[in-house]
Design a protein around this motif. Structure first.
Motif, PDB file in Angstrom:
ATOM      1  N   LEU A   1       3.476  -1.284   6.899  1.00  0.00           N
ATOM      2  CA  LEU A   1       2.755  -0.010   6.979  1.00  0.00           C
ATOM      3  C   LEU A   1       2.435   0.551   5.595  1.00  0.00           C
ATOM      4  N   LEU A   2       3.357   0.421   4.658  1.00  0.00           N
ATOM      5  CA  LEU A   2       3.080   0.922   3.310  1.00  0.00           C
ATOM      6  C   LEU A   2       2.124   0.008   2.558  1.00  0.00           C
ATOM      7  N   ASN A   3       2.222  -1.299   2.749  1.00  0.00           N
ATOM      8  CA  ASN A   3       1.288  -2.212   2.089  1.00  0.00           C
ATOM      9  C   ASN A   3      -0.116  -2.088   2.665  1.00  0.00           C
ATOM     10  N   ALA A   4      -0.211  -1.805   3.943  1.00  0.00           N
ATOM     11  CA  ALA A   4      -1.532  -1.681   4.562  1.00  0.00           C
ATOM     12  C   ALA A   4      -2.289  -0.473   4.029  1.00  0.00           C
ATOM     13  N   GLN A   5      -1.586   0.527   3.530  1.00  0.00           N
ATOM     14  CA  GLN A   5      -2.278   1.714   3.005  1.00  0.00           C
ATOM     15  C   GLN A   5      -3.051   1.400   1.736  1.00  0.00           C
ATOM     16  N   ALA A   6      -2.668   0.366   1.001  1.00  0.00           N
ATOM     17  CA  ALA A   6      -3.427  -0.017  -0.188  1.00  0.00           C
ATOM     18  C   ALA A   6      -4.674  -0.812   0.181  1.00  0.00           C
TER      19      ALA A   6
ATOM     20  N   LEU B   1       1.124   8.999   5.445  1.00  0.00           N
ATOM     21  CA  LEU B   1       0.428   9.270   4.187  1.00  0.00           C
ATOM     22  C   LEU B   1       1.295  10.107   3.249  1.00  0.00           C
ATOM     23  N   ARG B   2       2.077  11.045   3.816  1.00  0.00           N
ATOM     24  CA  ARG B   2       2.978  11.844   2.963  1.00  0.00           C
ATOM     25  C   ARG B   2       4.083  10.988   2.355  1.00  0.00           C
ATOM     26  N   ILE B   3       4.590  10.014   3.105  1.00  0.00           N
ATOM     27  CA  ILE B   3       5.611   9.109   2.558  1.00  0.00           C
ATOM     28  C   ILE B   3       5.017   8.294   1.417  1.00  0.00           C
ATOM     29  N   ALA B   4       3.794   7.803   1.595  1.00  0.00           N
ATOM     30  CA  ALA B   4       3.166   7.003   0.540  1.00  0.00           C
ATOM     31  C   ALA B   4       2.876   7.858  -0.695  1.00  0.00           C
TER      32      ALA B   4
ATOM     33  N   TRP C   1      -4.115  -7.767   1.238  1.00  0.00           N
ATOM     34  CA  TRP C   1      -4.843  -8.377   2.349  1.00  0.00           C
ATOM     35  C   TRP C   1      -4.248  -9.738   2.698  1.00  0.00           C
ATOM     36  N   HIS C   2      -3.928 -10.504   1.666  1.00  0.00           N
ATOM     37  CA  HIS C   2      -3.323 -11.820   1.909  1.00  0.00           C
ATOM     38  C   HIS C   2      -1.985 -11.670   2.630  1.00  0.00           C
ATOM     39  N   GLU C   3      -1.196 -10.714   2.199  1.00  0.00           N
ATOM     40  CA  GLU C   3       0.106 -10.504   2.836  1.00  0.00           C
ATOM     41  C   GLU C   3      -0.052 -10.050   4.280  1.00  0.00           C
ATOM     42  N   LEU C   4      -0.989  -9.144   4.535  1.00  0.00           N
ATOM     43  CA  LEU C   4      -1.190  -8.650   5.901  1.00  0.00           C
ATOM     44  C   LEU C   4      -1.734  -9.731   6.828  1.00  0.00           C
TER      45      LEU C   4
END
Length: 137
Positions: free
Chosen positions: A76-81, A93-96, A120-123
């Motif tokens: 979830l945190l990696n997907a925000q990037a 979003l507040r946690i990030a 993207w590769h990781e997801l």
């Protein structure tokens, strides 16, 4: 003249006799073990044989909680990037944003191209593969 005698200069080859007192009798059964073999780990006598000890249970619960947080939180945190912020709820979003402000992570705040591609590769590849491996593990 035989070939062996001609090769050895006319002498006969030496004859080796079987000396049975110098070798062990191979028909004797193997000697018994001095004590019976025990498994590498045996549970304490107060617990049933297939029950874990209390310290092991506590460690298992700690590891389970840690990996559960990582399994849910890391994607979830990696997907925000990699994805637009409109796809995520406000608490996430507040946690990030707290993470970016608290630790000063420029990769998460500036989102350079190589970091977005790595996310993207990781997801796409790593997370589904790890999930499949964990299901079969």
């Amino acid at each position: 003249m035989p070939l062996v005698a001609a090769a050895s200069g006319g002498r006969k080859p030496p004859v080796f006799r079987d000396n049975s007192r110098n070798r062990q009798d191979r028909t004797a059964p193997p000697a018994p073990d001095p004590e019976p073999s025990t498994p590498f780990f045996s549970p304490p006598p107060s617990l049933p044989p297939n029950c874990l000890s209390p310290p092991t249970l506590v460690l298992d619960l700690i590891f389970f909680a840690f990996f559960l947080v990582l399994i849910v939180g890391a994607p979830l945190l990696n997907a925000q990037a990699a994805l637009p912020s409109t796809l995520f709820p406000d608490p996430l979003l507040r946690i990030a944003s707290w993470y970016k402000d608290r630790f000063g992570d420029y990769l998460a705040s500036e989102r350079p191209f190589f970091f977005v591609r790595l996310d993207w590769h990781e997801l796409e590849h790593e997370d589904p593969a790890l999930q499949r491996q964990n299901q079969w593990g």
